[in-house]
Design a protein around this motif. Structure first.
Motif, PDB file in Angstrom:
ATOM      1  N   PRO A 141       5.006  21.071  47.470  1.00 26.25           N
ATOM      2  CA  PRO A 141       4.829  20.668  46.048  1.00 26.25           C
ATOM      3  C   PRO A 141       3.749  19.621  45.763  1.00 26.25           C
ATOM      4  N   GLY A 142       3.392  19.557  44.617  1.00 30.69           N
ATOM      5  CA  GLY A 142       2.224  18.549  44.168  1.00 30.69           C
ATOM      6  C   GLY A 142       0.927  18.919  43.756  1.00 30.69           C
ATOM      7  N   PHE A 143       0.391  17.984  43.384  1.00 35.07           N
ATOM      8  CA  PHE A 143      -0.905  18.236  42.702  1.00 35.07           C
ATOM      9  C   PHE A 143      -1.862  19.187  43.468  1.00 35.07           C
ATOM     10  N   LEU A 144      -2.520  19.929  42.732  1.00 30.63           N
ATOM     11  CA  LEU A 144      -3.494  20.952  43.493  1.00 30.63           C
ATOM     12  C   LEU A 144      -4.723  20.780  43.155  1.00 30.63           C
ATOM     13  N   HIS A 145      -5.261  20.566  41.798  1.00 33.88           N
ATOM     14  CA  HIS A 145      -6.716  20.311  41.509  1.00 33.88           C
ATOM     15  C   HIS A 145      -6.971  20.162  40.015  1.00 33.88           C
ATOM     16  N   ALA A 146      -8.147  19.662  39.697  1.00 30.47           N
ATOM     17  CA  ALA A 146      -8.491  19.563  38.333  1.00 30.47           C
ATOM     18  C   ALA A 146      -9.446  20.734  38.041  1.00 30.47           C
ATOM     19  N   SER A 147      -9.260  21.357  37.061  1.00 26.73           N
ATOM     20  CA  SER A 147     -10.354  22.645  36.627  1.00 26.73           C
ATOM     21  C   SER A 147     -11.217  22.192  35.425  1.00 26.73           C
ATOM     22  N   PHE A 148     -12.486  22.515  35.416  1.00 26.67           N
ATOM     23  CA  PHE A 148     -13.560  21.979  34.660  1.00 26.67           C
ATOM     24  C   PHE A 148     -14.031  23.532  34.504  1.00 26.67           C
ATOM     25  N   ALA A 149     -14.390  23.427  32.707  1.00 24.92           N
ATOM     26  CA  ALA A 149     -15.060  24.578  32.592  1.00 24.92           C
ATOM     27  C   ALA A 149     -16.618  24.274  32.407  1.00 24.92           C
ATOM     28  N   VAL A 150     -17.445  25.166  32.962  1.00 24.43           N
ATOM     29  CA  VAL A 150     -19.045  24.815  32.991  1.00 24.43           C
ATOM     30  C   VAL A 150     -19.587  26.050  32.367  1.00 24.43           C
ATOM     31  N   ALA A 151     -20.799  25.789  31.733  1.00 22.54           N
ATOM     32  CA  ALA A 151     -21.724  27.021  31.436  1.00 22.54           C
ATOM     33  C   ALA A 151     -22.302  27.729  32.233  1.00 22.54           C
ATOM     34  N   ASP A 152     -22.622  27.249  33.351  1.00 19.15           N
ATOM     35  CA  ASP A 152     -23.398  28.101  34.292  1.00 19.15           C
ATOM     36  C   ASP A 152     -22.903  27.430  35.913  1.00 19.15           C
ATOM     37  N   LEU A 153     -21.959  28.438  36.323  1.00 21.78           N
ATOM     38  CA  LEU A 153     -21.463  27.965  37.630  1.00 21.78           C
ATOM     39  C   LEU A 153     -22.697  28.026  38.797  1.00 21.78           C
ATOM     40  N   GLU A 154     -23.456  28.967  38.613  1.00 16.66           N
ATOM     41  CA  GLU A 154     -24.499  29.304  39.653  1.00 16.66           C
ATOM     42  C   GLU A 154     -25.266  28.062  39.743  1.00 16.66           C
ATOM     43  N   GLY A 155     -25.511  27.180  38.753  1.00 17.03           N
ATOM     44  CA  GLY A 155     -26.329  26.005  38.654  1.00 17.03           C
ATOM     45  C   GLY A 155     -25.600  25.137  39.542  1.00 17.03           C
ATOM     46  N   PHE A 156     -24.388  24.983  39.664  1.00 14.13           N
ATOM     47  CA  PHE A 156     -23.514  24.129  40.546  1.00 14.13           C
ATOM     48  C   PHE A 156     -23.661  24.516  42.117  1.00 14.13           C
ATOM     49  N   LEU A 157     -23.556  25.894  42.029  1.00 16.99           N
ATOM     50  CA  LEU A 157     -23.468  26.429  43.457  1.00 16.99           C
ATOM     51  C   LEU A 157     -24.765  26.374  44.020  1.00 16.99           C
ATOM     52  N   SER A 158     -26.111  26.250  43.572  1.00 16.76           N
ATOM     53  CA  SER A 158     -27.279  26.296  43.943  1.00 16.76           C
ATOM     54  C   SER A 158     -27.692  24.704  44.123  1.00 16.76           C
ATOM     55  N   ASP A 159     -26.801  23.980  43.847  1.00 16.38           N
ATOM     56  CA  ASP A 159     -27.282  22.268  44.013  1.00 16.38           C
ATOM     57  C   ASP A 159     -26.851  22.057  45.310  1.00 16.38           C
ATOM     58  N   VAL A 160     -27.685  21.333  46.249  1.00 17.26           N
ATOM     59  CA  VAL A 160     -27.146  21.234  47.550  1.00 17.26           C
ATOM     60  C   VAL A 160     -26.157  20.334  47.724  1.00 17.26           C
ATOM     61  N   HIS A 161     -25.937  19.306  46.719  1.00 18.31           N
ATOM     62  CA  HIS A 161     -24.700  18.342  46.940  1.00 18.31           C
ATOM     63  C   HIS A 161     -23.240  18.944  46.642  1.00 18.31           C
ATOM     64  N   TRP A 162     -23.347  19.909  45.509  1.00 17.20           N
ATOM     65  CA  TRP A 162     -22.110  20.514  45.345  1.00 17.20           C
ATOM     66  C   TRP A 162     -21.830  21.574  46.266  1.00 17.20           C
ATOM     67  N   ARG A 163     -22.916  22.341  46.588  1.00 19.76           N
ATOM     68  CA  ARG A 163     -22.726  23.397  47.648  1.00 19.76           C
ATOM     69  C   ARG A 163     -22.362  22.905  49.000  1.00 19.76           C
ATOM     70  N   ALA A 164     -22.553  21.659  49.312  1.00 14.92           N
ATOM     71  CA  ALA A 164     -21.932  21.151  50.581  1.00 14.92           C
ATOM     72  C   ALA A 164     -20.471  20.963  50.605  1.00 14.92           C
ATOM     73  N   HIS A 165     -19.866  20.848  49.465  1.00 17.05           N
ATOM     74  CA  HIS A 165     -18.676  20.581  49.232  1.00 17.05           C
ATOM     75  C   HIS A 165     -17.691  21.882  48.855  1.00 17.05           C
ATOM     76  N   LEU A 166     -18.433  22.893  48.906  1.00 17.13           N
ATOM     77  CA  LEU A 166     -17.462  24.174  48.430  1.00 17.13           C
ATOM     78  C   LEU A 166     -16.465  24.484  49.645  1.00 17.13           C
ATOM     79  N   THR A 167     -15.383  24.490  49.106  1.00 16.84           N
ATOM     80  CA  THR A 167     -14.142  25.084  49.798  1.00 16.84           C
ATOM     81  C   THR A 167     -13.568  26.179  49.907  1.00 16.84           C
ATOM     82  N   TRP A 168     -13.886  26.982  48.475  1.00 22.38           N
ATOM     83  CA  TRP A 168     -13.310  28.265  48.174  1.00 22.38           C
ATOM     84  C   TRP A 168     -14.170  28.931  47.358  1.00 22.38           C
ATOM     85  N   GLY A 169     -14.542  30.333  47.456  1.00 23.00           N
ATOM     86  CA  GLY A 169     -15.270  30.986  46.477  1.00 23.00           C
ATOM     87  C   GLY A 169     -16.823  31.218  46.694  1.00 23.00           C
ATOM     88  N   PRO A 170     -17.565  31.396  45.600  1.00 26.05           N
ATOM     89  CA  PRO A 170     -17.103  31.764  44.292  1.00 26.05           C
ATOM     90  C   PRO A 170     -16.318  33.097  44.270  1.00 26.05           C
TER      91      PRO A 170
END
Length: 131
Positions: A71-100
């Motif tokens: 048990p314990g803290f899992l994650h913080a959730s944030f709403a974004v207008a365009d998830l694809e914009g984050f997925l296409s960014d090299v810095h975010w993509r390098a830290h993708l752990t699950w999904g989309p």
């Protein structure tokens, strides 16, 4: 993509039993249970502590071995207008752990992905999908 397009939606915690967390939220001043939902048959409870929405899960969608997860803290959730914009960014993509992945529940339909930009700091980005 800019910081104005990102909004904190909730904090997520793992608990041994969702029902026990719900009983606590019903009984303790300041807490309020707002809804019970499920994602692909996995139940979770949405509650509020003041103005902050907090979700309680027994298992997270990204758990590989949920029976051994403490048990314990899992994650913080944030709403974004365009998830694809984050997925296409090299810095975010390098830290993708699950999904989309697309999820559906009493909250509607969302496209989500989880990132771990720093060790132990898991972040969910979610894009609302209109039905």
């Amino acid at each position: 993509m800019n910081s104005d397009d990102i909004k904190l939606v909730n904090l997520a915690f793992r608990v041994p039993r969702v029902e026990a967390a719900g009983a606590y939220a019903d009984a303790v001043p300041g807490w309020s249970k707002t809804a019970l939902h499920d994602i692909d048959g996995v139940p979770f409870m949405e509650a509020r502590l003041g103005d902050v929405r907090i979700n309680f899960f027994e298992n997270a969608v990204y758990d590989e071995a949920p029976e051994s997860a403490p048990p314990g803290f899992l994650h913080a959730s944030f709403a974004v207008a365009d998830l694809e914009g984050f997925l296409s960014d090299v810095h975010w993509r390098a830290h993708l752990t699950w999904g989309p992945a697309e999820i559906r529940g009493g909250f509607g339909r969302r496209r989500i992905a989880f990132f771990e930009p720093f060790p132990g700091c898991r972040i969910e980005l979610m894009e609302e999908i209109d039905d």
